[in-house]
Design a protein around this motif. Structure first.
Motif, short mmCIF file in Angstrom:
data_model
loop_
_atom_site.label_atom_id
_atom_site.label_comp_id
_atom_site.label_asym_id
_atom_site.label_seq_id
_atom_site.Cartn_x
_atom_site.Cartn_y
_atom_site.Cartn_z
N GLN A 124 0.67 -1.27 0.13
CA GLN A 124 0.07 0.03 -0.06
C GLN A 124 0.92 1.37 -0.10
O GLN A 124 0.62 2.32 -0.73
CB GLN A 124 -1.06 -0.07 1.34
CG GLN A 124 -1.93 1.25 0.93
CD GLN A 124 -2.69 1.22 2.51
OE1 GLN A 124 -2.58 0.51 3.41
NE2 GLN A 124 -4.01 1.98 2.56
N SER A 125 1.96 1.17 0.91
CA SER A 125 2.66 2.39 0.76
C SER A 125 3.43 2.47 -0.53
O SER A 125 3.57 3.58 -0.89
CB SER A 125 3.81 2.20 1.97
OG SER A 125 4.73 3.34 2.06
N ALA A 126 4.24 1.31 -1.05
CA ALA A 126 4.70 1.48 -2.29
C ALA A 126 3.92 1.98 -3.69
O ALA A 126 4.26 2.90 -4.35
CB ALA A 126 5.23 0.39 -2.84
N SER A 127 2.50 1.88 -3.53
CA SER A 127 1.72 1.95 -4.54
C SER A 127 1.02 3.38 -4.68
O SER A 127 0.51 4.10 -5.47
CB SER A 127 0.59 0.81 -4.77
OG SER A 127 -0.11 0.48 -3.95
N GLU A 128 0.55 3.68 -3.16
CA GLU A 128 -0.76 4.71 -2.95
C GLU A 128 0.23 6.02 -2.59
O GLU A 128 -0.32 7.01 -2.61
CB GLU A 128 -1.60 4.38 -1.91
CG GLU A 128 -2.40 3.23 -2.26
CD GLU A 128 -3.50 3.06 -1.08
OE1 GLU A 128 -3.89 4.17 -0.17
OE2 GLU A 128 -4.06 1.79 -1.34
N VAL B 207 -0.99 -6.23 -17.83
CA VAL B 207 -1.10 -4.90 -17.27
C VAL B 207 0.09 -3.90 -17.41
O VAL B 207 -0.22 -2.73 -17.55
CB VAL B 207 -1.40 -5.28 -15.77
CG1 VAL B 207 -1.45 -3.99 -14.70
CG2 VAL B 207 -2.58 -5.98 -15.51
N ILE B 208 1.15 -4.38 -17.14
CA ILE B 208 2.24 -3.50 -17.33
C ILE B 208 2.14 -2.73 -18.83
O ILE B 208 2.38 -1.60 -19.01
CB ILE B 208 3.56 -4.15 -17.32
CG1 ILE B 208 3.83 -4.57 -15.75
CG2 ILE B 208 4.77 -3.42 -17.62
CD1 ILE B 208 4.98 -5.49 -15.40
N ARG C 201 11.54 0.86 -19.56
CA ARG C 201 11.98 -0.11 -18.25
C ARG C 201 11.86 0.79 -17.07
O ARG C 201 11.47 0.24 -16.03
CB ARG C 201 13.17 -0.54 -18.57
CG ARG C 201 13.60 -1.48 -19.67
CD ARG C 201 15.15 -2.08 -19.72
NE ARG C 201 15.36 -2.74 -20.68
CZ ARG C 201 16.48 -2.93 -21.36
NH1 ARG C 201 17.32 -2.39 -21.06
NH2 ARG C 201 16.57 -3.79 -22.37
N GLU C 202 12.01 2.17 -17.02
CA GLU C 202 11.86 2.96 -15.87
C GLU C 202 10.16 3.02 -15.62
O GLU C 202 9.90 2.96 -14.37
CB GLU C 202 12.24 4.38 -16.24
CG GLU C 202 12.63 4.95 -14.97
CD GLU C 202 13.45 4.80 -14.01
OE1 GLU C 202 13.29 5.04 -12.78
OE2 GLU C 202 14.27 3.93 -14.40
N LEU C 203 9.65 3.00 -16.58
CA LEU C 203 8.15 3.11 -16.47
C LEU C 203 7.69 1.89 -15.67
O LEU C 203 6.77 1.92 -15.03
CB LEU C 203 7.40 3.57 -17.57
CG LEU C 203 7.74 4.90 -18.11
CD1 LEU C 203 6.74 5.03 -19.66
CD2 LEU C 203 7.14 6.05 -17.37
N ALA C 204 7.96 0.72 -16.41
CA ALA C 204 7.61 -0.63 -16.00
C ALA C 204 8.18 -0.83 -14.68
O ALA C 204 7.58 -2.04 -13.83
CB ALA C 204 7.92 -1.53 -16.87
N PHE C 205 9.15 -0.25 -14.04
CA PHE C 205 10.10 -1.04 -12.84
C PHE C 205 9.02 -1.17 -11.73
O PHE C 205 9.15 -2.07 -11.15
CB PHE C 205 11.12 0.19 -12.87
CG PHE C 205 12.09 -0.40 -11.52
CD1 PHE C 205 13.03 -1.38 -11.64
CD2 PHE C 205 11.87 0.19 -10.08
CE1 PHE C 205 13.79 -1.76 -10.72
CE2 PHE C 205 12.67 -0.14 -9.12
CZ PHE C 205 13.62 -1.26 -9.35
N GLY C 206 8.27 -0.15 -11.37
CA GLY C 206 7.36 -0.19 -10.14
C GLY C 206 6.40 -1.16 -10.34
O GLY C 206 6.37 -1.79 -9.29
N LEU C 207 5.91 -1.19 -11.22
CA LEU C 207 4.70 -2.18 -11.48
C LEU C 207 5.30 -3.56 -11.52
O LEU C 207 4.86 -4.36 -10.95
CB LEU C 207 4.13 -1.97 -12.98
CG LEU C 207 3.24 -0.66 -13.04
CD1 LEU C 207 2.82 -0.72 -14.41
CD2 LEU C 207 2.11 -0.66 -12.15
N GLU C 208 6.60 -3.77 -12.05
CA GLU C 208 7.29 -5.11 -11.93
C GLU C 208 7.37 -5.52 -10.70
O GLU C 208 7.48 -6.60 -10.10
CB GLU C 208 8.79 -5.10 -12.89
CG GLU C 208 8.25 -5.24 -14.19
CD GLU C 208 9.83 -4.58 -14.96
OE1 GLU C 208 9.58 -4.83 -16.37
OE2 GLU C 208 10.67 -4.40 -14.41
N ASN C 209 7.98 -4.49 -9.83
CA ASN C 209 8.31 -4.85 -8.36
C ASN C 209 6.79 -5.28 -7.56
O ASN C 209 6.97 -6.10 -6.61
CB ASN C 209 9.09 -3.83 -7.61
CG ASN C 209 10.36 -3.72 -8.16
OD1 ASN C 209 10.83 -4.35 -8.67
ND2 ASN C 209 11.01 -2.36 -7.94
#
Length: 548
Positions: free
Chosen positions: A79-83, A117-118, A102-110
């Protein structure tokens, strides 16, 4: 509905007995736009980091911070990471991959999102931000403005409810900064994202904020709407120095009227409450007949044989005792130009003379880089400066007193015991100037010296530069800060397409420009003439009876 609630919060860094913030309380409703404002070192960045548990600083904390009713420290990691999104001051400090996509996808991959979705989210966010044309580019090749937009996009792709930003436009040129702020406002207004932003330069965001919190000396001194903020403080209060020009003009008039909060309102305000019988002030012509300290003749430079020229037929001459400001957009070659003058890079064509001779190791040139903390190597500022003084030939037994006297002049004697990394933006710039003054160079080069520096520190910094110029030093400043350049520099040059495209005395330079100019010039254009600084506006208003 409260999205953030700060309750009796105090914090001291590990090893410090002094709180940087002390017993502060406030709340932010969902969808609000809040500015955190105050002098360097007042705790703005600390407060922002405490709202993001992954980057919360180490130290002693009292009180609570709640996110949607849950203590931040107990918030679920996902929740902290996404919100809760966070954008740093330095665009390069947040980018972790080599390609934009890759930078755009990095957080979603984590977060473990699926490939489908990515792909959908990266396509969507790229379209929103206009990233399509540089979607496959190397992140290292992006301009400063593009990097910061990428950082914001990489955060917004996570669909955060709360966005925290720490001086996100301090390294951007005025046009890139405006584009960034416009995107930020769009997410706040159209998508309901709550924004909490720390800023020294309020000009571009003041009118968009719902609330401004003014921090100073560990406390919140003002919490309320921007329109009444400037009038809350006394005219002579240092905190007023950093308020937007429209609000500062209003305060100096001292009348009962609505405070203007943007250029349009300020133009109306001045025309309503001040005549313009006297339209311009006579400015003394400053003659400088000194010899040239820096001469660049038909300079060409490229980083790679197959790459285009970064510097293209550039000519530049700066005299002893002159302060010269180089302005221009991100990526136009300003930092490269400084590196050429300093001898760190070599042109493939053209001549560079320092004091009338070709650059050599004996040329007395000092450089303050964009991140001046890199100039320091010791655990505290006193040891660093004393050791440097000894290396510069000052006798070991008198070096400590010489350093103390110099730092007292610069107003940083009280931080001599501190680690250089613990200094505020204004303090580290003055510390870097101390090193320069110890080495006594003939030419001083400064790369974005006002980045992260509050308004009152800028003022004292400018006074020091002017004093050094009077001593015969040639000073070249690369800056995005048009207000600082107009108030400090003798001459301004616009770097575009690899060369100095125009060059004039600073007042004339900003008077001629319609877009690359100062806030004061935009407010008074067509009403007063050749008025480009706040002091010039106020002086003309006094001449016309608007200000007593």
């Amino acid at each position: 509905m409260e999205i953030i609630k700060v309750e009796n919060l105090s914090f001291a860094y590990k090893g410090s007995k002094t709180n940087i913030i002390d017993d502060i309380s406030f709340s932010v409703n969902k969808g609000d736009f809040l500015i955190l404002y105050g002098p360097s070192g007042c705790g703005k960045t600390t407060l922002l980091k405490l709202m993001k548990k992954e980057i919360a600083p180490d130290g002693k904390r009292k009180g609570r911070i709640y996110y949607k009713g849950t203590d931040i420290s107990k918030l679920d990691d996902r929740q902290s990471a996404s919100e809760i999104g966070y954008v740093m001051q330095n665009p390069d400090g947040q980018i972790v991959t080599d390609k934009v996509y890759r930078e755009l996808a990095f957080g979603l991959e984590n977060l473990g999102e699926s490939d489908s979705v990515i792909k959908r989210k990266t396509a969507e966010i790229s379209s929103v931000f206009g990233i399509n044309k540089w979607f496959h580019s190397d992140t290292a090749t992006l301009s400063g403005g593009q990097k910061q937009l990428l950082n914001l996009a990489a955060v917004m792709i996570m669909s955060p409810d709360l966005l925290l930003l720490d001086e996100p436009v301090s390294q951007l040129d005025p046009f890139s900064a405006s584009a960034f702020i416009e995107m930020l406002v769009r997410f706040n207004r159209e998508y309901g994202v709550t924004v909490i932003i720390s800023e020294h330069n309020l000009e571009g965001i003041f009118s968009y904020a719902d609330t401004i919190a003014v921090l100073d000396k560990t406390k919140i001194r003002y919490l309320g709407v921007p329109r009444t903020c400037c009038g809350f403080f006394a005219k002579e209060a240092p905190i007023v120095e950093g308020m937007p020009i429209p609000a500062r003009i209003y305060q100096r008039f001292g009348i009962k009227a609505a405070c203007p909060i943007d250029v349009r309102e300020a133009r109306t305000f001045i025309r309503r409450y001040c005549p313009n019988i006297v339209r311009k002030l006579d400015k003394p012509v400053k003659l400088n007949n000194n010899s040239f300290a820096v001469e660049l003749d038909d300079i060409y430079f490229r980083y790679d044989r197959k790459s285009p020229d970064i510097i293209n037929g550039l000519d530049l001459k700066v005299r002893k005792g002159e302060i010269y400001a180089v302005v221009g957009g991100n990526g136009c070659g300003k930092t490269t130009l400084l590196a050429l003058i300093a001898g760190q890079l070599k042109p493939y064509s053209g001549n560079i003379l320092i004091g009338g001779i070709r650059y050599n190791a004996a040329s007395k040139i000092a450089v303050i880089p964009q991140n001046p903390v890199t100039l320091f190597t010791e655990d505290n500022l006193r040891d660093d400066l004393v050791n440097f003084a000894v290396n510069c030939g000052i006798q070991k037994d008198i070096a400590p007193s010489a350093v103390n006297d110099l730092c007292r002049t610069l107003g940083i004697v009280e931080v001599l015991k501190n680690h250089p990394y613990d200094l505020s933006g204004g303090e580290i710039q003055k510390a870097a100037l101390a090193k320069i003054m110890i080495s006594s160079p003939d030419v001083i080069l400064l790369d974005e010296p006002t980045k992260g520096v509050d308004a009152w520190s800028k003022k004292s910094f400018a006074e020091i530069l002017k004093r050094l110029a009077k001593e015969g030093k040639a000073i070249i400043i690369v800056t995005h800060d048009n207000e600082f350049a107009a108030e400090t520099a003798d001459t301004c040059g616009l770097l575009f397409d690899g060369t100095i495209i125009s060059e004039d005395p600073s007042g004339e330079f900003y008077s001629k420009n319609d877009f690359y100019t100062t806030v004061s010039s935009r407010i008074t254009k067509g009403f007063f003439e050749n008025t480009v600084t706040f002091d010039e506006v106020i002086n003309l208003c006094k001449e016309n009876g608007g200000v007593k």
